[in-house]
Design a protein around this motif. Structure first.
Motif, PDB file in Angstrom:
ATOM      1  N   LYS A 132     -54.443  53.276  10.516  1.00  0.00           N
ATOM      2  CA  LYS A 132     -53.387  52.408   9.969  1.00  0.00           C
ATOM      3  C   LYS A 132     -53.542  51.018  10.567  1.00  0.00           C
ATOM      4  N   LEU A 149     -46.302  59.645  12.585  1.00  0.00           N
ATOM      5  CA  LEU A 149     -46.636  58.651  11.561  1.00  0.00           C
ATOM      6  C   LEU A 149     -47.560  57.548  12.082  1.00  0.00           C
ATOM      7  N   PHE A 350     -38.988  61.576  12.019  1.00  0.00           N
ATOM      8  CA  PHE A 350     -38.481  62.357  10.886  1.00  0.00           C
ATOM      9  C   PHE A 350     -37.183  61.768  10.345  1.00  0.00           C
ATOM     10  N   ALA A 353     -38.486  58.413   8.500  1.00  0.00           N
ATOM     11  CA  ALA A 353     -39.437  58.664   7.404  1.00  0.00           C
ATOM     12  C   ALA A 353     -38.807  59.575   6.368  1.00  0.00           C
ATOM     13  N   GLY A 354     -37.908  60.440   6.809  1.00  0.00           N
ATOM     14  CA  GLY A 354     -37.360  61.440   5.909  1.00  0.00           C
ATOM     15  C   GLY A 354     -36.176  60.988   5.095  1.00  0.00           C
ATOM     16  N   THR A 358     -36.322  59.685   0.578  1.00  0.00           N
ATOM     17  CA  THR A 358     -35.657  60.574  -0.375  1.00  0.00           C
ATOM     18  C   THR A 358     -34.476  59.860  -1.029  1.00  0.00           C
ATOM     19  N   SER A 361     -35.610  57.445  -3.717  1.00  0.00           N
ATOM     20  CA  SER A 361     -36.121  58.191  -4.878  1.00  0.00           C
ATOM     21  C   SER A 361     -34.962  58.706  -5.721  1.00  0.00           C
ATOM     22  N   LEU A 413     -41.058  60.470  -9.202  1.00  0.00           N
ATOM     23  CA  LEU A 413     -41.964  60.083  -8.111  1.00  0.00           C
ATOM     24  C   LEU A 413     -43.278  59.497  -8.635  1.00  0.00           C
ATOM     25  N   VAL A 419     -43.210  55.224  -1.872  1.00  0.00           N
ATOM     26  CA  VAL A 419     -44.215  54.458  -1.114  1.00  0.00           C
ATOM     27  C   VAL A 419     -45.292  54.038  -2.114  1.00  0.00           C
ATOM     28  N   LEU A 485     -49.025  60.740  -0.776  1.00  0.00           N
ATOM     29  CA  LEU A 485     -50.397  60.479  -0.373  1.00  0.00           C
ATOM     30  C   LEU A 485     -51.212  61.783  -0.464  1.00  0.00           C
ATOM     31  N   ARG A 489     -53.448  62.979   6.101  1.00  0.00           N
ATOM     32  CA  ARG A 489     -52.228  62.251   6.459  1.00  0.00           C
ATOM     33  C   ARG A 489     -51.198  62.323   5.349  1.00  0.00           C
ATOM     34  N   PHE A 496     -40.181  69.808   2.181  1.00  0.00           N
ATOM     35  CA  PHE A 496     -38.789  69.555   2.573  1.00  0.00           C
ATOM     36  C   PHE A 496     -38.174  68.552   1.586  1.00  0.00           C
TER      37      PHE A 496
END
Ligand code: HEM
Length: 543
Positions: A132, A149, A350, A353-354, A358, A361, A413, A419, A485, A489, A496
């Protein structure tokens, strides 16, 4: 210790013998001349480096790609800022093919890859040759901690292997009932608004609607889902806007807010600006302090709970939450588990990022359904079959058994991936197809460009059409459809996320109908995730 007097005397001696004596200049004129020479050398150096080298001499420019824009030294930034996220990359892919070079701020070359075979090479075959970009990781590390991440190489492989069991189907199956709780709360909050006198709007058809800004509620609900997954009720939704609102939810709301100020754009171009004593920078520092405090308390509570349950034997028959699973994880090689500090970093990862991915979206999904009333009605009908006996806590199997729900989620999605773009940097010199790519090259991976490709999805590639997934076996492969992705990764939380998305959507669509707010214009802004800007606002009715 440095003897400054000696250094100064030596320099003066050299200037006297090599500049003043041969040219006959007096010391004042020589000083002026050397300053002029110094400044012009710096200008020439930077002009050569940022302009001549980066745009013309760097071998990466052999790749096809667009000409730079009109803002000096800003590469193609004019197109990137003007258009919605990913739009220029889509255009360039169409014009120049699956591997394109363009230029970012300070004319830094960037290679945008949309060819699925090359994506496979970057994301899977040569996965660890690409890391990254350090700026992205540094930025993310501040908010997400030093977790999965941002880990690289063997540290990443090691953490991923350890964490995989926490995201297995079995682990997720046991937390599905917990995911429904925030969904019930949010649905009840919105139903309450619809049944109150607040925010009433008159439609052209004479009907009365309730205007609801849905983004914030969804963000709070998905934060609560992660809270439950960590064995705690954050009450983010319940306490939102009250003095009891937790520091955690205030920090995330602020950090992920739609801040597109001039200063933010400048900070993106000149990263050191984040150290200036501006109000925004002060707020960010306060938010990070809150996250630090709250995550410490969260992890300690999880560790204490696990120890207590072990001591009393209560845990044996009870399904474990995500944090309890993580507390128990043991590395096969070393026999060691995560330390409290490591657990804290993974939790922060988490949490951030989590929940944000969501929730954006879901915002986009409700907006797409508001534009497609027939699909919305069909989906409601399908979902109601699940809730026939008024039990609103579906199981893992039940929620995954609804084909239209599944297709609506997949299609959302695809059309609006949370992303839309991510980046890597090549660690070693390599080749992408026929082109040599030097070490240190920035690679842009643009799921949104492949998701909208007419070559892959047909003429209606940019249309919301969940029924295309009925023939899913004929649709894009893993490197053409990649909202999470692909490769090593790929999002660890994707199972989830999919279940959470479906549970929340099913609950929110059952008794509520969503409509577009007349005249509401929403843009897709990438601030790590693709957020609606301004926050998504819809008209809602109960049904
Ligand atoms: C709709 C929801 C989600 C979307 C669209 C999404 C998307 C993504 C994407 C595209 C990546 C790769 C980023 C990159 O490498 O540049 C990623 C990584 C990751 N995601 Fe998600 N994500 C979602 C939900 C979640 C959830 C619910 C969790 C955790 C509870 C999660 C945790 C992670 C983690 C830890 C990584 C890093 C994985 C690694 O590098 O090994 N995500 N996600």
């Amino acid at each position: 210790m440095v003897n400054y007097q000696l250094v100064q005397d030596t320099i003066q001696k050299y200037i006297q013998s090599y500049v003043l004596n041969p040219t006959g200049l007096d010391p004042e004129a020589a000083k002026k001349l050397s300053i002029q020479l110094g400044v012009s050398s710096i200008i020439v150096y930077y002009f050569f480096r940022l302009f001549v080298y980066r745009l013309y001499l760097d071998p990466i420019n052999r790749l096809p790609g667009p000409k730079v824009g009109w803002i000096p030294f800003m590469g193609n930034l004019d197109e990137i800022i003007k258009d919605e996220s990913g739009t220029p990359h889509k255009r360039w892919a169409k014009l120049y093919g699956g591997v394109v070079v363009y230029h970012g701020p300070w004319n830094v070359p960037r290679v945008s890859v949309t060819d699925h075979l090359l994506l496979k090479q970057i994301l899977t075959t040569e996965e660890y040759d690409y890391i990254k970009t350090p700026e992205t990781s540094d930025f993310l590390r501040r908010v997400l901690g030093n977790g999965l991440l941002v880990a690289e190489g063997t540290a990443h492989r090691h953490q991923r292997k350890m964490l995989n069991p926490a995201f297995s189907v079995n682990a997720i199956r046991s937390i599905v009932p917990l995911m429904a709780k925030p969904g019930h709360r949010l649905r009840d909050t919105w139903l309450g608004l619809v049944n109150s006198d607040k925010n009433k709007m008159h439609g052209d058809n004479g009907e009365i609607y309730t205007e609801i800004e849905v983004s914030t509620g969804l963000s709070m609900a998905t934060l609560d889902v992660i809270g439950w997954a960590f064995g705690q009720d954050f009450k983010a939704l319940e306490n939102h806007g009250t003095p009891h609102q937790s520091k955690l939810s205030r920090a995330y709301l602020d950090l992920f807010s739609n801040d597109s100020s001039f200063m933010r754009i400048l900070t993106f171009i000149i990263p050191v600006f984040r150290f200036l004593p501006t109000q925004r920078n002060r707020d960010v520092r306060r938010d990070l302090k809150w996250l630090d405090e709250e995550s410490r308390a969260l992890v300690q509570a999880g560790i204490d709970r696990a120890a207590k349950e072990k001591a009393t034997g209560v845990s044996d028959n009870k399904p474990k939450d995500l944090l309890a699973v993580m507390v128990d994880l043991i590395d096969e090689e070393t026999g060691e588990g995560f330390t409290a500090e490591e657990l804290r970093h993974q939790c922060l990862t988490f949490l951030a990022a989590g929940h944000e991915t969501t929730s954006v979206s879901l915002s986009w999904c409700l907006w797409l359904l508001a534009q497609n009333q027939q699909i919305q009605d069909d989906l409601r009908e399908e979902v109601r079959t699940l809730f026939q006996d008024n039990d609103e806590t579906p199981t893992y199997e039940e929620i995954n058994s609804l084909p239209l729900l599944n297709n609506v989620v997949r299609e959302t999605l695809r059309l609006i991936p949370a992303v839309p773009m991510t980046s890597r940097i090549s660690r070693v010199a390599t080749a992408l197809g026929p082109y040599a790519v030097p070490a240190g090259t920035r690679i842009m991976i643009c799921p949104i460009a492949t998701h909208h490709s007419k070559d892959i999805w047909g003429e209606d590639a940019e249309v919301f059409n969940p029924s295309r997934w009925e023939k899913s076996e004929q649709l894009g492969n893993a490197y053409q459809y990649m909202p999470f992705l692909a490769g090593g990764r790929q999002c660890i939380g994707y199972k989830f996320a999919l279940v959470e998305f479906k549970v929340l959507l099913a609950l929110l669509i059952r008794n509520l109908q969503y409509f577009e707010k007349p005249g509401f214009v929403v843009k897709k802004k990438q601030q790590v995730t693709l957020r609606p800007s301004p926050d998504m606002t819809l008209w809602v009715k109960s049904v």
